[in-house]
Write a protein that holds these residues in place. Structure first.
Motif, PDB file in Angstrom:
ATOM      1  N   GLN A   1      30.892 -20.017 -22.233  1.00 54.03           N
ATOM      2  CA  GLN A   1      31.999 -20.182 -22.355  1.00 54.03           C
ATOM      3  C   GLN A   1      32.915 -20.218 -21.160  1.00 54.03           C
ATOM      4  O   GLN A   1      33.824 -21.136 -20.967  1.00 54.03           O
ATOM      5  N   LYS A   2      32.644 -19.590 -20.154  1.00 60.74           N
ATOM      6  CA  LYS A   2      33.325 -19.372 -19.016  1.00 60.74           C
ATOM      7  C   LYS A   2      33.179 -20.926 -18.151  1.00 60.74           C
ATOM      8  O   LYS A   2      34.165 -21.246 -17.460  1.00 60.74           O
ATOM      9  N   LEU A   3      31.874 -21.499 -18.342  1.00 59.81           N
ATOM     10  CA  LEU A   3      31.993 -22.840 -17.469  1.00 59.81           C
ATOM     11  C   LEU A   3      32.782 -23.804 -18.168  1.00 59.81           C
ATOM     12  O   LEU A   3      33.317 -24.718 -17.491  1.00 59.81           O
TER      13      LEU A   3
ATOM     14  N   PHE B   1      35.964 -25.895 -16.415  1.00 62.75           N
ATOM     15  CA  PHE B   1      36.063 -27.264 -16.234  1.00 62.75           C
ATOM     16  C   PHE B   1      37.184 -27.744 -16.951  1.00 62.75           C
ATOM     17  O   PHE B   1      37.693 -28.533 -16.335  1.00 62.75           O
ATOM     18  N   SER B   2      37.737 -27.096 -18.246  1.00 61.86           N
ATOM     19  CA  SER B   2      39.300 -27.631 -18.511  1.00 61.86           C
ATOM     20  C   SER B   2      40.271 -27.416 -17.693  1.00 61.86           C
ATOM     21  O   SER B   2      41.239 -27.954 -17.276  1.00 61.86           O
TER      22      SER B   2
ATOM     23  N   GLY C   1      34.365 -28.600 -24.480  1.00 58.57           N
ATOM     24  CA  GLY C   1      34.120 -29.511 -23.127  1.00 58.57           C
ATOM     25  C   GLY C   1      34.544 -30.865 -23.308  1.00 58.57           C
ATOM     26  O   GLY C   1      34.029 -31.810 -22.552  1.00 58.57           O
ATOM     27  N   GLN C   2      35.626 -31.161 -23.911  1.00 59.78           N
ATOM     28  CA  GLN C   2      35.940 -32.660 -24.040  1.00 59.78           C
ATOM     29  C   GLN C   2      37.531 -32.486 -23.843  1.00 59.78           C
ATOM     30  O   GLN C   2      38.262 -31.437 -24.285  1.00 59.78           O
TER      31      GLN C   2
ATOM     32  N   ILE D   1      30.276 -34.496 -15.662  1.00 62.23           N
ATOM     33  CA  ILE D   1      31.228 -34.975 -16.241  1.00 62.23           C
ATOM     34  C   ILE D   1      30.876 -36.748 -16.704  1.00 62.23           C
ATOM     35  O   ILE D   1      30.459 -37.219 -15.529  1.00 62.23           O
ATOM     36  N   PHE D   2      30.971 -36.920 -17.859  1.00 63.61           N
ATOM     37  CA  PHE D   2      30.927 -38.348 -18.417  1.00 63.61           C
ATOM     38  C   PHE D   2      32.121 -38.855 -18.868  1.00 63.61           C
ATOM     39  O   PHE D   2      32.931 -37.933 -19.335  1.00 63.61           O
TER      40      PHE D   2
END
Length: 769
Positions: free
Chosen positions: A438-440, A444-445, A467-468, A506-507
């Motif tokens: 969850q840290k990753l 990212f967010s 992750g979105q 990232i996509f």
């Protein structure tokens, strides 16, 4: 002085307004509470009335059983023969006593509520029951007598008067020598059948006080319970030892209730205290049951609730005054200050120009004084912005003017603009198929939102989780190529500013380009679809939605569940094999379904399997095996999940096929029971009809049913019809004639006789119980 007076008037107006505004909800709550108090008080009395009706029904059963025992004893052939004998205590006549005792009923097999019974024979002057035989004098000296009778002569006179009575006598204290105790007993007497004037004896049946008190409602402090026979004589009375209430006082009160058949309730004065009298007369036995409950007991909870209400009103008014005062002070003071300031300006400068200037200055001061309100509204903007974005992406707005109003408040331009959605997705899948922690995701967010705020201040976006992140792009009307070029530059700049370990995962997916804000949801849905079709994602900075392409996803028809259930429950192994082969070939091999759709299809297949397990009668070990296989199947690759799920379907179908071929006695009996349960209302339902239906002989059906169900075929039909009739009597107001037709009886008389035989009650007694 005038300014001070204006200030006080304004304060008073505010105070009165807020006082009544805050008072109104309290008045509504108190009114409802007062209504609830009345309901509670009414329910308390109705509860006691219901308890008395129930107790009367049980006491009537005891009375009925005592009458039945009396009938058995007085009509007994041996008893009527024995009453004509004399000198039975002398040899050789003593054997007659033994013969009589053998013919007498066993008390505990007839009525366990009865303490004991005795038969007094006047000609031979003996007292006999199942276990004793005494002369009158021996019975008086050694066995049982009233506590207030001091010698045998008085006892003889009392017994003579007692022998002429038919029915219950008042409860009295008796001395029981054989047990060396004293008991309060209710006496029931009736004379033996006789053609002589003096009579040949009588039967005495005793009931313990404990039996009567156990069926009557629980005694409350200060209450009085009374039972009267059909002549109005008090046979049972219970109250506290400290109370001195005479039978005459109670009888006078109950005389007024003699004409009432239903349960009555009224306020009475008894012994200088107020009571609520609840009384009813039984139609079955003619007995009257009465409960006197002190009003102080009934009103005890009501009084406590009223005190709570008064305390609540007092505290509520006090709080209302304090809040009204504080709110009025805060609202009146800034306006008064403004008015005072305006007045000073006008007096100082004079003229209209000075008045307008001072008015502007006063309003500026008022806005500065209420900066807390402005700050509070600004603090709410991030929440309103998030809600606005979510509605644009997910639920949409009913009307465009709603969007314009919210966008204007958030200072977000929407008129004459072009909109599209960019969906950023961080791929968590790494080597070995394991997910990152969850840290990753949080990193990212946080990194992405920080860069968006820097490059596009005031833009609208929302974190979708997992992750979105969805970003709503907004620009003046422009061509599609320019929009895609602008979006690509933005994405490249964002990735350049991010850590390489995050940027490479990232996509970005671009939705359709829309010309109105109410179409933003369509753009988001198109972008979300692309997440599951990642072809060429490495070569493109942004994967754009193309409305010219066919994006439909194949999926089995809605009748998949119905077909699978049909094949399994009918044991059609070939049909199931062909259908499952079609699903695998069409949706897993030949078509390029996205992975998430494949998982959806497997989940649907497993859900159907779960429902089938509820329909199939498996043993506990078999159920456990299926559930264990499905649980183990959860985290396996897609191909393994398909293989295991399809094998479980085939095993279940094979089991049903074996069950279908079994024609053992249990299955036939179960089918017969189900047939009876669904056709009990058919008046033609019979042994021959069911035997023809199942193509078996009547003797075999009769013996099979008795062996498997433990009851005769005809008794089972009668029991289920009476059970259904009891439900209809208890839950509906249908007439007896209609109910007898509904449960399969050709005539009402046959139904009533069967109901009485099975339940021991007639239909009206059962419905009113």
């Amino acid at each position: 002085m005038n300014k001070r007076g204006n200030k006080n008037i304004l304060f008073k107006k505010y105070f009165i307004m807020y006082f009544f505004v805050l008072l109104l909800p309290m008045v509504i709550c108190c009114s409802y509470y007062a209504y609830m108090l009345a309901v509670i008080n009414h329910d308390d009395i109705n509860t006691r009335k219901t308890e008395l009706i129930h107790s009367a029904s049980i006491f009537d059963t005891i009375v009925s059983e005592v009458n039945y025992l009396g009938d058995c004893l007085t009509s007994n052939v041996e008893v009527n023969h024995f009453k004509n004998l004399d000198n039975v205590m002398e040899y050789p006549n003593t054997y007659k006593i033994h013969e009589l005792q053998e013919a007498l009923p066993d008390l505990y097999l007839v009525n366990q509520a009865v303490y004991d019974y005795y038969i007094f024979f006047d000609k031979s002057e003996v007292v006999i029951n199942k276990s004793i035989a005494y002369t009158y004098e021996q019975f008086y000296d050694l066995y049982l007598r009233k506590d207030n009778i001091e010698d045998f002569e008085k006892w003889s006179l009392d017994r003579t008067e007692e022998s002429k009575h038919y029915g219950f006598l008042p409860m009295e204290e008796y001395e029981i020598y054989v047990k060396k105790t004293k008991e309060n007993l209710i006496c029931y007497t009736r004379p033996l059948l006789s053609t002589t004037i003096g009579g040949d004896g009588h039967v005495v049946i005793y009931i313990k006080e404990d039996v009567a008190s156990s069926v009557m409602p629980a005694m409350e402090e200060g209450s009085i319970q009374v039972v009267q026979d059909f002549s109005g004589n008090i046979i049972y009375k219970a109250f506290d030892d400290e109370m001195t209430i005479s039978d005459s006082d109670i009888e006078n009160l109950l005389q007024e209730a003699d004409d009432e058949k239903d349960a009555i309730q009224k306020e009475v004065n008894l012994g200088g205290e107020q009571y609520t009298m609840i009384s009813l007369e039984s139609e079955a036995s003619g007995m009257r049951y009465t409960n006197f409950v002190p009003n102080k007991i009934i009103n005890q909870r009501l009084t406590y609730c009223i005190l709570l209400l008064v305390a609540f009103i007092f505290v509520g008014i006090l709080v209302d005054v304090i809040l009204s005062y504080q709110i009025s002070i805060k609202n009146a003071t800034p306006i008064n200050d403004m008015l005072n300031k305006m007045s000073l300006k006008i007096e100082r400068f004079g003229g209209h120009q000075s008045a307008l200037a001072s008015l502007k200055e006063a309003f500026t001061y008022l806005a500065d004084s209420n900066d807390k309100l402005s700050n509070a509204l600004n603090d709410q903007k991030p929440y309103l912005q998030t809600a606005f974005v979510n509605r644009l992406l997910f639920s949409g707005f009913q009307e465009e003017k709603e969007i314009l109003r919210m966008a204007d408040y958030l200072q977000y331009q929407v008129e004459n603009r072009t909109f599209w959605v960019l969906l950023f997705r961080f791929h968590m899948v790494i080597n070995g198929g394991e997910e990152g922690d969850q840290k990753l995701l949080n990193t990212f967010s946080a990194s992405l939102t920080e860069l968006i705020d820097q490059m596009l201040p005031g833009s609208l976006y929302t974190d979708l989780g997992e992750g979105q992140l969805a970003l709503i792009m907004n620009t003046e009307a422009a061509g599609e190529e320019e929009i895609r070029k602008k979006s690509s530059e933005l994405v490249k700049n964002i990735k350049m500013q991010m850590a390489p370990s995050l940027a490479e995962k990232i996509f970005v997916y671009g939705g359709s380009i829309e010309s109105s804000p109410d179409r933003i949801r369509e753009s988001y849905l198109n972008a979300a679809y692309l997440c599951y079709n990642e072809a060429e994602q490495i070569e493109n900075t942004i994967i754009w939605y193309d409305h010219r392409e066919n994006h439909s996803i194949g999926y089995p028809s809605a009748d998949m569940h119905v077909k699978l259930v049909h094949y399994v429950t009918t044991g059609d192994e070939k049909g199931l094999h062909d259908y499952l082969e079609m699903i695998v070939t069409e949706y897993f091999i030949e078509s390029d379904l996205p992975v998430y759709v494949q998982h959806m299809l497997i989940t649907d297949l497993q859900s159907t399997l779960f429902r089938l397990l509820d329909l199939v009668k498996l043993g506990d070990s078999e159920y456990a095996r299926y559930y264990k296989e499905l649980e183990k199947n959860h985290n396996l690759p897609v191909l393994n999940q398909i293989r295991i799920t399809l094998n479980l379907f085939k095993e279940l179908c094979q089991f049903m096929n074996r069950q279908k071929k079994m024609q053992d006695a249990d299955m036939i009996a179960g089918g017969i029971v189900s047939y009876i349960d669904s056709h009990y209302g058919d008046p033609n339902l019979s042994l021959s009809m069911v035997a023809d239906q199942f193509e078996i002989s009547q003797p075999y059906l009769s013996s099979l049913f008795k062996q498997t169900q433990g009851i005769k075929f005809s008794n089972y039909i009668e029991n289920i019809r009476i059970d259904k009739a009891k439900d209809l009597l208890r839950t509906t107001d249908l007439p007896i004639v209609k109910i007898s037709e509904m449960v399969g009886y050709g005539s009402t008389n046959s139904f009533c006789r069967a109901f009485k035989r099975v339940t021991g009650l007639n239909t009206s007694e059962y419905r009113n119980d």
